[in-house]
Motif scaffolding. Structure first.
Motif, PDB file in Angstrom:
ATOM      1  N   ALA A   1       4.790   2.884  -6.903  1.00 28.79           N
ATOM      2  CA  ALA A   1       5.836   2.139  -7.591  1.00 28.79           C
ATOM      3  C   ALA A   1       5.276   0.936  -8.340  1.00 28.79           C
ATOM      4  CB  ALA A   1       6.899   1.673  -6.595  1.00 28.79           C
ATOM      5  N   HIS A   2       4.139   0.414  -7.876  1.00 28.69           N
ATOM      6  CA  HIS A   2       3.524  -0.735  -8.533  1.00 28.69           C
ATOM      7  C   HIS A   2       2.598  -0.323  -9.676  1.00 28.69           C
ATOM      8  CE1 HIS A   2       5.130  -3.316  -5.451  1.00 28.69           C
ATOM      9  NE2 HIS A   2       4.478  -2.687  -4.484  1.00 28.69           N
ATOM     10  N   LEU A   3       2.239   0.946  -9.746  1.00 31.56           N
ATOM     11  CA  LEU A   3       1.273   1.413 -10.738  1.00 31.56           C
ATOM     12  C   LEU A   3       1.850   1.312 -12.146  1.00 31.56           C
ATOM     13  CD1 LEU A   3      -1.433   2.836 -11.433  1.00 31.56           C
ATOM     14  CD2 LEU A   3      -0.235   5.017 -11.089  1.00 31.56           C
TER      15      LEU A   3
ATOM     16  N   ASP B   1       3.280   0.679 -18.623  1.00 29.42           N
ATOM     17  CA  ASP B   1       4.508   1.425 -18.328  1.00 29.42           C
ATOM     18  C   ASP B   1       4.494   1.967 -16.906  1.00 29.42           C
ATOM     19  OD1 ASP B   1       5.487   1.098 -20.935  1.00 29.42           O
ATOM     20  OD2 ASP B   1       4.300   2.812 -21.651  1.00 29.42           O
ATOM     21  N   PRO B   2       5.651   1.962 -16.217  1.00 25.85           N
ATOM     22  CA  PRO B   2       5.725   2.575 -14.885  1.00 25.85           C
ATOM     23  C   PRO B   2       5.561   4.081 -14.982  1.00 25.85           C
ATOM     24  CG  PRO B   2       7.916   1.975 -15.656  1.00 25.85           C
ATOM     25  CD  PRO B   2       6.941   1.402 -16.642  1.00 25.85           C
TER      26      PRO B   2
ATOM     27  N   VAL C   1      -4.503   8.872 -10.532  1.00 29.90           N
ATOM     28  CA  VAL C   1      -4.937   7.500 -10.791  1.00 29.90           C
ATOM     29  C   VAL C   1      -4.629   6.611  -9.593  1.00 29.90           C
ATOM     30  CG1 VAL C   1      -4.507   5.453 -12.214  1.00 29.90           C
ATOM     31  CG2 VAL C   1      -4.762   7.693 -13.291  1.00 29.90           C
ATOM     32  N   ASP C   2      -3.436   6.784  -9.016  1.00 29.97           N
ATOM     33  CA  ASP C   2      -3.012   5.931  -7.914  1.00 29.97           C
ATOM     34  C   ASP C   2      -3.847   6.146  -6.659  1.00 29.97           C
ATOM     35  OD1 ASP C   2      -1.255   4.109  -6.500  1.00 29.97           O
ATOM     36  OD2 ASP C   2      -0.376   5.881  -5.565  1.00 29.97           O
TER      37      ASP C   2
ATOM     38  N   SER D   1       0.819  -1.203   0.000  1.00 28.94           N
ATOM     39  CA  SER D   1       0.000   0.000   0.000  1.00 28.94           C
ATOM     40  C   SER D   1       0.859   1.261   0.000  1.00 28.94           C
ATOM     41  CB  SER D   1      -0.924   0.004   1.220  1.00 28.94           C
ATOM     42  OG  SER D   1      -1.684   1.202   1.285  1.00 28.94           O
ATOM     43  N   PHE D   2       1.881   1.282   0.860  1.00 30.60           N
ATOM     44  CA  PHE D   2       2.743   2.458   0.928  1.00 30.60           C
ATOM     45  C   PHE D   2       3.536   2.657  -0.360  1.00 30.60           C
ATOM     46  CE2 PHE D   2       2.294   2.143   5.631  1.00 30.60           C
ATOM     47  CZ  PHE D   2       1.900   3.450   5.849  1.00 30.60           C
TER      48      PHE D   2
END
Length: 298
Positions: free
Chosen positions: A83-85, A90-91, A245-246, A78-79
């Motif tokens: 970085a996972h998005l 694409d990152p 978005v995140d 979660s934190f």
């Protein structure tokens, strides 16, 4: 830090609101993903434990479920959600080139220029026109000087201070004796929430007046637990798309110019029906609209 390093018991700040003998929400899993002199991981896990404890106490009192807990690996994900998005596989970019730590004449200063208006404020404060000039100018000025100049221009910059320097600074002195969490026990009793499906906090109406990451991430959690969250942003300074978005799921969003009488009138109508108002703007930024904490509590 080690797996055995304890987590700060931030949940105890909620003791006046908890039933007698109520225990903290349980955490499973090791401590392992962040290290450093400042126990950021511990603060994060402690904050989540306080949240889980409060939600657990409410859920138990309303008969919705027994005590809940959380896991370290889920907290880590979660934190680090940004970085996972991935957008179209694409990152996303976390920080703009001008955001970060810069050498100054007497140490270091942290600059923030992710938003276009913050970058413009930074360049204006340093009296330059090109981003590549920033490093050279900052190196000729003290950290405190850069912090003051950028702040006065409406930007964001923070001098890096030792613990002793922080304690002696104006902000450090202001929070020296402040509690981690301040409870206003004289406020009106909250209305009981209607029972229903959709999550533990179903029926809770949250007006989200926050930006960037911390505030929207907090309301994202409330929405994930079933609360009806409405986020309102100013149209003149839109949120960064990837960041939005995140942090934007599990809630509804709108834009409103509080200086427009019609938009402000609709906002006040929403405010009257809200159970919770979250704010995270600059100190005094919402005062002229009667949306500061003191006025809202009154």
């Amino acid at each position: 830090m080690t797996a055995q390093t304890p987590v700060p018991e931030l949940w105890r700040s909620l003791a006046p609101l908890l039933p007698d003998g109520f225990e903290a929400a349980a955490r499973t899993g090791p401590r392992w993903w962040w290290a450093g002199r400042l126990d950021v991981e511990g603060i994060g896990l402690g904050a989540l434990q306080a949240l889980a404890t409060a939600v657990s106490a409410y859920a138990s009192s309303s008969g919705r479920l027994d005590q809940i807990g959380f896991a370290s690996d889920g907290a880590a994900a979660s934190f680090a959600s940004f970085a996972h998005l991935r957008v179209n596989g694409d990152p996303v970019r976390a920080f703009a080139p001008l955001s970060g730590f810069r050498r100054s004449a007497d140490g270091w200063v942290r600059l923030h220029a992710n938003y276009p208006h913050h970058e413009r404020a930074l360049l204006a404060a340093l009296n330059i026109s090109r981003p590549e000039e920033v490093d050279a100018v900052v190196r000729r000025r003290t950290s405190a000087d850069v912090e003051e100049a950028v702040t006065e221009h409406g930007g964001l910059a923070a001098a890096v201070r030792t613990p002793e320097q922080w304690a002696a600074s104006g902000p450090g002195r202001a929070v020296l004796d402040e509690p981690w969490l301040r409870l206003n026990l004289e406020a009106a009793e909250p209305a009981s929430l209607p029972s229903g499906r959709g999550g533990i906090l179903a029926g809770l109406r949250v007006l989200d007046l926050t930006r960037v990451i911390a505030g929207p991430s907090g309301s994202r959690i409330l929405g994930s637990l079933g609360a009806d969250v409405l986020r309102v942003d100013p149209p003149a300074t839109p949120e960064l798309e990837d960041q939005y978005v995140d942090t934007g799921f599990s809630k509804r969003s709108a834009v409103a110019d509080f200086g427009d009488p019609d938009a402000y009138g609709r906002l006040r109508e929403v405010l009257e029906r809200a159970d919770v108002v979250l704010t995270a703007y600059r100190s005094g930024g919402l005062s002229r609209f009667g949306l500061d904490a003191a006025t809202l509590r009154g």
